[in-house]
Design an enzyme around this catalytic site. Sequence first.
Site, short mmCIF file in Angstrom:
data_model
loop_
_atom_site.label_atom_id
_atom_site.label_comp_id
_atom_site.label_asym_id
_atom_site.label_seq_id
_atom_site.Cartn_x
_atom_site.Cartn_y
_atom_site.Cartn_z
N GLY A 8 0.82 -1.21 0.00
CA GLY A 8 0.00 0.00 0.00
C GLY A 8 0.85 1.26 0.00
N ILE A 9 1.94 1.26 0.75
CA ILE A 9 2.87 2.39 0.70
C ILE A 9 3.84 2.20 -0.46
CG2 ILE A 9 4.77 3.56 1.91
CD1 ILE A 9 3.42 2.57 4.56
N GLY A 10 4.33 0.96 -0.59
CA GLY A 10 5.41 0.69 -1.54
C GLY A 10 5.11 1.15 -2.96
N ARG B 146 -1.64 -1.73 10.64
CA ARG B 146 -2.62 -1.92 11.72
C ARG B 146 -4.04 -2.09 11.20
NH1 ARG B 146 -2.95 2.52 16.04
NH2 ARG B 146 -2.32 4.03 14.45
N ARG C 115 0.61 0.23 17.32
CA ARG C 115 1.75 -0.08 16.45
C ARG C 115 2.58 -1.21 17.06
NH1 ARG C 115 1.03 5.25 16.28
NH2 ARG C 115 0.78 6.34 14.30
N ASP D 173 4.41 12.51 10.62
CA ASP D 173 3.98 13.32 11.78
C ASP D 173 4.20 14.81 11.49
OD1 ASP D 173 3.52 10.89 13.16
OD2 ASP D 173 5.66 10.78 13.60
N HIS E 42 7.79 7.76 16.96
CA HIS E 42 6.64 7.65 16.05
C HIS E 42 5.59 6.68 16.60
CE1 HIS E 42 4.16 7.65 12.53
NE2 HIS E 42 4.28 6.33 12.43
N1 LIG Z 1 6.54 5.32 9.63
C1 LIG Z 1 5.31 5.70 9.35
O1 LIG Z 1 4.97 6.88 9.53
C2 LIG Z 1 4.31 4.73 8.78
C3 LIG Z 1 3.15 5.22 8.17
C4 LIG Z 1 2.26 4.32 7.62
C5 LIG Z 1 2.52 2.95 7.69
N2 LIG Z 1 3.65 2.51 8.28
C6 LIG Z 1 3.98 1.09 8.34
O2 LIG Z 1 4.47 0.66 7.08
C7 LIG Z 1 4.28 -0.75 6.94
C8 LIG Z 1 3.66 -1.10 5.60
O3 LIG Z 1 2.36 -0.58 5.49
P1 LIG Z 1 1.48 -0.84 4.16
O4 LIG Z 1 0.20 -0.16 4.37
O5 LIG Z 1 2.29 -0.54 2.95
O6 LIG Z 1 1.27 -2.42 4.26
P2 LIG Z 1 0.92 -3.44 3.06
O7 LIG Z 1 0.51 -4.72 3.69
O8 LIG Z 1 0.00 -2.79 2.09
O9 LIG Z 1 2.33 -3.62 2.33
C9 LIG Z 1 3.40 -4.23 2.94
C10 LIG Z 1 4.21 -4.94 1.87
O10 LIG Z 1 5.33 -5.56 2.52
C11 LIG Z 1 5.56 -6.79 1.81
N3 LIG Z 1 6.38 -7.68 2.59
C12 LIG Z 1 6.04 -8.49 3.63
N4 LIG Z 1 7.10 -9.20 4.03
C13 LIG Z 1 8.16 -8.82 3.25
C14 LIG Z 1 9.50 -9.20 3.18
N5 LIG Z 1 10.02 -10.11 4.01
N6 LIG Z 1 10.27 -8.62 2.25
C15 LIG Z 1 9.77 -7.70 1.41
N7 LIG Z 1 8.49 -7.30 1.42
C16 LIG Z 1 7.70 -7.85 2.33
C17 LIG Z 1 4.16 -7.32 1.55
O11 LIG Z 1 4.16 -8.31 0.55
C18 LIG Z 1 3.43 -6.05 1.14
O12 LIG Z 1 3.48 -5.83 -0.25
C19 LIG Z 1 3.41 -1.15 8.14
O13 LIG Z 1 4.24 -1.70 9.14
C20 LIG Z 1 2.83 0.15 8.61
O14 LIG Z 1 2.48 0.14 9.97
C21 LIG Z 1 4.56 3.38 8.84
O1 LIG Z 2 -1.01 4.51 12.24
C1 LIG Z 2 -0.36 3.62 11.73
O2 LIG Z 2 -0.36 2.46 12.16
C2 LIG Z 2 0.44 3.92 10.50
C3 LIG Z 2 1.39 5.05 10.65
O3 LIG Z 2 2.31 4.84 11.68
C4 LIG Z 2 0.71 6.38 10.77
O4 LIG Z 2 1.15 7.19 11.58
O5 LIG Z 2 -0.23 6.64 10.00
#
Ligand SMILES: NC(=O)c1ccc[n+]([C@@H]2O[C@H](COP(=O)([O-])OP(=O)(O)OC[C@H]3O[C@@H](n4cnc5c(N)ncnc54)[C@H](O)[C@@H]3O)[C@@H](O)[C@H]2O)c1
Ligand SMILES: O=C(O)C[C@H](O)C(=O)O
Length: 336
Positions: free
Chosen positions: A12-14, A82, A88, A151, A180
């Site tokens: 979703g982010i990637g 989440r 988290r 943030d 975070h």
């Molecule tokens: N730092 C921040 O501010 C922030 C903000 C939003 C989300 N996040 C975090 O980012 C992460 C990803 O969120 P998302 O919504 O993209 O999730 P998502 O499930 O849509 O995507 C995660 C991707 O990771 C891949 N993946 C899983 N295991 C893997 C591995 N071993 N090697 C490579 N790829 C792998 C999955 O196949 C999937 O495509 C979550 O942990 C989320 O909490 C952090």
């Molecule tokens: O809230 C989450 O779990 C994802 C991310 O860390 C955010 O701040 O949106």
Amino acid sequence: MVKAVVLGAAGGIGQPLSLLLKVNPLITELGLYDIVNTPGVAADLSHIATPAKVEGYLPPDDGLIKTLTGADVVVIPAGVPRKPGMTRDDLFKINAGIVKGLAEGIAKTAPKAFVLVISNPVNSTVPIVAEVFKKLGVFDPKRLFGVTTLDVVRASTFVAELIGNLGAAPDVVVPVVGGHSGVTIVPLLSQSSHPLPAGLATADYEALVKRIQFGGDEVVKAKDGTGSATLSMAYAGAEFATKIIRALKGEKGIIAPSFVSLASDPAGAAALTAELGQELAYFSSRVELGPQGVEKLYPLGTITDAEKVLVKAAIPELIKNIETGVSFVEASTNKL
Ligand SMILES: NC(=O)c1ccc[n+]([C@@H]2O[C@H](COP(=O)([O-])OP(=O)(O)OC[C@H]3O[C@@H](n4cnc5c(N)ncnc54)[C@H](O)[C@@H]3O)[C@@H](O)[C@H]2O)c1
Ligand SMILES: O=C(O)C[C@H](O)C(=O)O
């Protein structure tokens, strides 16, 4: 020549993050890795008429090594997001192992790359990467960053909304320090480039702080079980990665908050520690970026009594989160 890599690029982010990196003219090579779908994502992006050559790999045939070879900047959004009702920290069980495995790959293949960790819980996943790097003898605290930019982006937006001028949002700068997650997210609103309205009621100030601290929950709730912030995170991740790339290409004076090891700048850390009244291994403060990564950690500076209370509340939680990450790597090493 700059090679950027996204680990977790099909998620979703990637995907939107990879798109934003593909349209960044500073990037000449873009490596995409995930356990699913990266060849498709890479083929799709490769038709966009921008300089970056795109390649996508899956785990078989040394896909991680191929993706990471020659990387200058590695962004990690791999891992589970989440669902409503989760914190988290509830993600740690799954994401800790994912991040540890990817960190081992980076340590072996691209140990000099700048590593930008998005995977939650960031307060624990950053120490995991550091511990893996230490074990493998390649840790450079100047090159490891927990991405807290979302943030900062939220603070800019919510302050612009509050002052009734969303048009100013891109110019609103609010330092957000700490970490975070929840109470570890500490917006220093008294240092906002755009002051809050004079006479703002305490309840309204507290609501603004809470909205910045728990903005992630707002998105998790609205997405109703389908995930957490992805598009705003991709924007924030691309913004921070771009700052890192501009700094590594020699641009001076780039400053951004990020969750980093305090070993990255001992002098800056000493000032920060004096302000915090407590030694911490990691903290998100304003970081000046340079060609080698962290150039300088800035102290908190003058903050209000209300902000001092927020900083104090963040510290025990940060210590716990950091320890969780460190002991995860220690425990898994002991099992070997
Ligand atoms: N730092 C921040 O501010 C922030 C903000 C939003 C989300 N996040 C975090 O980012 C992460 C990803 O969120 P998302 O919504 O993209 O999730 P998502 O499930 O849509 O995507 C995660 C991707 O990771 C891949 N993946 C899983 N295991 C893997 C591995 N071993 N090697 C490579 N790829 C792998 C999955 O196949 C999937 O495509 C979550 O942990 C989320 O909490 C952090
Ligand atoms: O809230 C989450 O779990 C994802 C991310 O860390 C955010 O701040 O949106």
